[in-house]
Design an enzyme around this catalytic site. Structure first.
Site, PDB file in Angstrom:
ATOM      1  N   ASP A 193      17.008 114.774 -92.071  1.00 36.63           N
ATOM      2  CA  ASP A 193      17.246 115.678 -90.949  1.00 36.63           C
ATOM      3  C   ASP A 193      15.961 116.472 -90.759  1.00 36.63           C
ATOM      4  O   ASP A 193      15.647 117.347 -91.575  1.00 36.63           O
ATOM      5  CB  ASP A 193      18.427 116.613 -91.229  1.00 36.63           C
ATOM      6  CG  ASP A 193      18.858 117.352 -89.963  1.00 36.63           C
ATOM      7  OD1 ASP A 193      20.005 117.831 -89.897  1.00 36.63           O
ATOM      8  OD2 ASP A 193      18.040 117.445 -89.022  1.00 36.63           O
TER       9      ASP A 193
ATOM     10  N   THR B 270      19.081 123.109 -85.764  1.00 40.91           N
ATOM     11  CA  THR B 270      18.226 123.065 -84.572  1.00 40.91           C
ATOM     12  C   THR B 270      18.504 124.226 -83.620  1.00 40.91           C
ATOM     13  O   THR B 270      17.553 124.816 -83.061  1.00 40.91           O
ATOM     14  CB  THR B 270      18.422 121.723 -83.832  1.00 40.91           C
ATOM     15  OG1 THR B 270      17.942 120.660 -84.670  1.00 40.91           O
ATOM     16  CG2 THR B 270      17.696 121.685 -82.505  1.00 40.91           C
TER      17      THR B 270
HETATM   18  C1  LIP Z   1      23.669 121.357 -87.734  1.00 38.92           C
HETATM   19  C2  LIP Z   1      24.448 121.535 -89.027  1.00 38.92           C
HETATM   20  C3  LIP Z   1      25.478 122.651 -88.860  1.00 38.92           C
HETATM   21  C4  LIP Z   1      26.447 122.211 -87.812  1.00 38.92           C
HETATM   22  C5  LIP Z   1      25.685 122.123 -86.523  1.00 38.92           C
HETATM   23  C6  LIP Z   1      24.577 121.065 -86.593  1.00 38.92           C
HETATM   24  P1  LIP Z   1      21.584 120.034 -86.821  1.00 38.92           P
HETATM   25  O1  LIP Z   1      22.742 120.324 -87.902  1.00 38.92           O
HETATM   26  O2  LIP Z   1      23.571 121.829 -90.083  1.00 38.92           O
HETATM   27  O3  LIP Z   1      26.163 122.961 -90.038  1.00 38.92           O
HETATM   28  O4  LIP Z   1      27.515 123.096 -87.710  1.00 38.92           O
HETATM   29  O5  LIP Z   1      26.540 121.800 -85.478  1.00 38.92           O
HETATM   30  O6  LIP Z   1      25.143 119.800 -86.773  1.00 38.92           O
HETATM   31  O7  LIP Z   1      22.268 119.273 -85.710  1.00 38.92           O
HETATM   32  O8  LIP Z   1      21.045 121.327 -86.360  1.00 38.92           O
HETATM   33  O9  LIP Z   1      20.584 119.180 -87.527  1.00 38.92           O
END
Ligand code: LIP
Length: 263
Positions: A80, A85
């Site tokens: 990731d 994000t």
């Molecule tokens: C995020 C996750 C978070 C989740 C968000 C999102 P990303 O990852 O770390 O816990 O609730 O919706 O998926 O998309 O920012 O890499």
């Protein structure tokens, strides 16, 4: 693996500088509610894949911002590039780079780097978990005093009601809730004892693969997607994640089971 982890540490710091230097990177919508990718996500992912391929030429890659093939038995980096994000887009300084390495479909190495706090979480299967080189361990807080980190899977509206019903049981049965917005950092918080429980009803493998190894190597327990036939953990499936210290785990699992939140 130690030598590889050392190289990955230096690489993650380089990628972290891209994050820290690009708080206003252009953002683009993805499928689902409130789901975005930024130019910095793409830039970090390209750097990580290019440099990791140089380190492990036979490796394959599962990464959030690309089309992915099946997870094979080959060494596979699960990436990731910027977990959290939305936090990154709003300059909230609660995002991380998450990299796991799976061999024979089992995660052997995990790294989560928070560039804003300069905290490098690392774990080797059987070798413990560390933050900036110092061993970390889950807390020993009991369930009724637990700080519960949670995720809301905002891009999947069908989970909203169940997420809040589960959260209500934790809020009334444990201590209090925290929603930070980075699953990787939530899992590291459980691993180092800053939180006692973490749950999210749906996460992707790149969100959780490194963090779950951090928790188990720090003495915690984890529930994650499993193969229905073999019972083996699946690092190529999205699903519900629960992580907790041993004192809280059964109580936390009971809440998720009562709400049919576990696959
Ligand atoms: C995020 C996750 C978070 C989740 C968000 C999102 P990303 O990852 O770390 O816990 O609730 O919706 O998926 O998309 O920012 O890499």
């Amino acid at each position: 693996m130690e030598a590889l982890l050392k190289s990955m540490d230096a690489l993650a710091r380089r990628a972290g500088r891209i994050m820290a230097d690009a708080p206003n990177a252009p953002a683009h919508p993805k499928e689902g509610h409130y789901n975005f990718v930024t130019d910095a996500d793409i830039q970090v992912q390209k750097l990580l894949i290019s440099e990791l391929r140089a380190l492990v030429p036979e490796a394959e890659f599962l990464a959030e911002e690309q089309e992915n093939q099946r997870l094979t038995a080959k060494p596979t980096f699960i990436i990731d590039p910027i977990d959290g994000t939305l936090n990154f887009m709003r300059d909230r300084h609660c995002s991380a780079i998450s990299i796991a390495l799976a061999v024979d479909k089992r995660v052997e190495l995990g790294l989560v780097y928070n560039p804003y706090r300069d905290e490098m979480f690392t774990a080797l299967r059987g070798g413990g978990a560390r933050c900036n080189g110092a061993p970390i361990h889950v807390s020993d807080k009991p369930f009724d005093l637990a700080m519960v980190a949670m995720g809301t899977s905002p891009y999947n509206a069908s989970l909203a009601r169940r997420t809040l019903d589960v959260a209500y049981d934790f809020l009334t049965g444990a201590g209090d809730l925290r929603r930070m917005g980075s699953a990787a950092l939530d899992l590291c918080d459980v691993a180092c004892g800053r939180a006692d429980i973490y749950f999210e009803l749906q996460l992707s493998p790149w969100d959780f693969s490194a963090g779950v190894l951090m928790v188990t190597e720090a003495g915690g327990n984890v529930l994650m997607p499993r193969d229905a036939e073999t019972g083996m953990n699946r690092f190529d499936m999205s699903g519900c994640i629960l992580a907790a210290n041993p004192e809280c785990f059964e109580g936390a699992r009971g809440i998720l089971e009562r709400h049919d939140a576990l696959e």
